[in-house]
Design an enzyme around this catalytic site. Structure first.
Site, PDB file in Angstrom:
ATOM      1  CD  GLU A 101      -5.481   9.105  -2.376  1.00 12.98           C
ATOM      2  OE1 GLU A 101      -6.028   8.989  -3.485  1.00 12.98           O
ATOM      3  OE2 GLU A 101      -6.101   9.189  -1.301  1.00 12.98           O
ATOM      4  CD  GLU A 141      -3.056  -0.834   0.181  1.00 15.39           C
ATOM      5  OE1 GLU A 141      -3.516   0.311   0.039  1.00 15.39           O
ATOM      6  OE2 GLU A 141      -3.408  -1.787  -0.522  1.00 15.39           O
ATOM      7  CG  ASN A 175     -13.625   4.202   6.330  1.00 18.70           C
ATOM      8  OD1 ASN A 175     -14.409   3.484   6.926  1.00 18.70           O
ATOM      9  ND2 ASN A 175     -13.312   4.022   5.056  1.00 18.70           N
TER      10      ASN A 175
END
Length: 385
Positions: free
Chosen positions: A247, A238, A285
């Protein structure tokens, strides 16, 4: 090397690890014939029961006190701070004060221990009590399961105390806190991630373990090391080998605010982009992870990119509690023998598995194979999805 990382999951709230928190668990133990705990009543304010502990496992009916109130767990939970929000697992039993009483132990409705012997591979329904022959102890199924080992699958089974019929009190669960260490040494961690970002500290990872003691702490030493290798292999994929903290595709940042949520996006429209080892994203989340960990991540999402322990905790939170597009958590996949491939399915299976992106799957498998080799344990079967 130039690397631009984009989200591995589609921007929707179901069917991916960026989806909503898994549906609420059902089937509390009260329906199985086991007596459940009720709050103490008196003419004065109820005494506060045992204080809530983030590391303790609570099953349906168990109680804890928090912020001057007693709370009852509706079903299995660990690491979810008592409140009326979150997953709804806690029921507020009202204000309490003084006392500091202890939690009442559930009393079995049957007086004898004449229960069948557990058989691997047999389907067991919630509430079924079995005798585990290897240690002579009894266990009750807290969730339906296809014959998982009661001493390993502590999410599906709990120790059960009964009298008569040759029964004995159960031995302590095999899920224990990591006493000052991790099954992966710092030297092994550094070997796995030679080019890691200094943000991802080994000390931060070890500090995060207390949030979920069952992580890499369940089952045999081999299973513990396999789970640790599986987790680290997936987060290596990831983050490009623990290189990236956030990100890389900044164009995605404004897309992770679900304005239909009643709490909105108090940190800003573009504040809920992927951060940390599991690349946590979306306002719901951040809220769910924060509620479970007792950290206000909805208002302070930057903690995931500035505090190494918080970042690691969000990754372990997902690993331990979320099914994603799979049928089980990644933790349960490893401790119950489903194999590394099922962890991929739980993390990004809707995109990568079933031929979706075999190269991405193989990348994860390669990392897992390398890490198990470093730890000196076999990979096990079912590596791919």
């Amino acid at each position: 090397m130039s690397h631009t990382r984009t989200s591995h999951r589609p921007a929707h709230r179901a069917g991916s690890r960026r989806g909503r928190v898994a549906a609420l668990l059902t089937g509390a133990l009260a329906a199985t014939g086991l007596a459940v705990m009720v709050p103490t009543t008196s003419t004065a304010a109820a005494a506060c029961t045992t204080p809530y502990s983030a590391t303790q496992v609570y099953t349906g009916g168990m109680s804890a006190s928090y912020n001057g109130h007693n709370w009852n767990a509706k079903w299995w939970t660990q690491g979810e701070t008592p409140s009326t929000g979150g997953s709804g697992v806690w029921a507020d039993q009202g204000a309490c004060g003084g006392g500091g009483g202890t939690t009442t132990t559930p009393t079995p409705s049957q007086g004898t221990c004449n229960h069948p012997t557990w058989v691997a591979g047999t389907q067991y329904a919630t509430g079924t009590v079995v005798k585990y022959a290897p240690n002579g102890q009894y266990y009750v199924a807290t969730h339906d399961n296809p014959g998982y080992d009661p001493t390993i699958s502590t999410w599906y089974w709990s120790p059960y105390t009964c009298t008569g019929g040759g029964g004995t009190s159960p031995s302590p669960t095999t899920t224990t806190p990591n006493p000052g260490g991790f099954v992966v040494s710092e030297a092994q961690f550094n070997q796995m991630f030679p080019n890691r970002n200094p943000f991802y500290t080994y000390s931060g990872l070890v500090a995060a373990l207390n949030a979920y003691p069952a992580f890499a702490g369940t089952g045999s030493d081999t299973v513990k090391k396999q789970e640790a290798a599986a987790f680290l292999a997936n987060i290596s994929h990831e983050t490009g080998g623990l290189v990236y903290v956030v990100e890389q595709n900044t164009a995605n940042y404004p897309h992770y605010c679900d304005t239909t949520q009643p709490y909105g996006c108090p940190a800003g429209q573009a504040a809920y982009y992927g951060r940390g080892p599991i690349q946590l994203s979306w306002n719901f989340n951040y809220k769910a992870a924060g509620d479970a960990l007792g950290i206000d991540l909805l208002n302070n999402p930057n903690l995931v990119q500035t505090d190494a322990a918080v970042a690691w905790k969000t990754g372990i939170w997902y690993w331990m509690t979320q099914n994603g597009p799979g049928t089980m958590t990644a933790h349960n996949a490893m401790v119950n023998g489903a194999g590394f491939g099922e962890t991929i399915r739980s993390i990004n299976g809707s995109i990568e598995c079933n031929g979706g992106n075999p190269a991405q799957v193989q990348s994860r498998v390669n990392a897992y194979t390398s890490f198990t080799s470093i730890l000196g344990v076999p990979t096990g079967s079912n590596l791919s999805c």
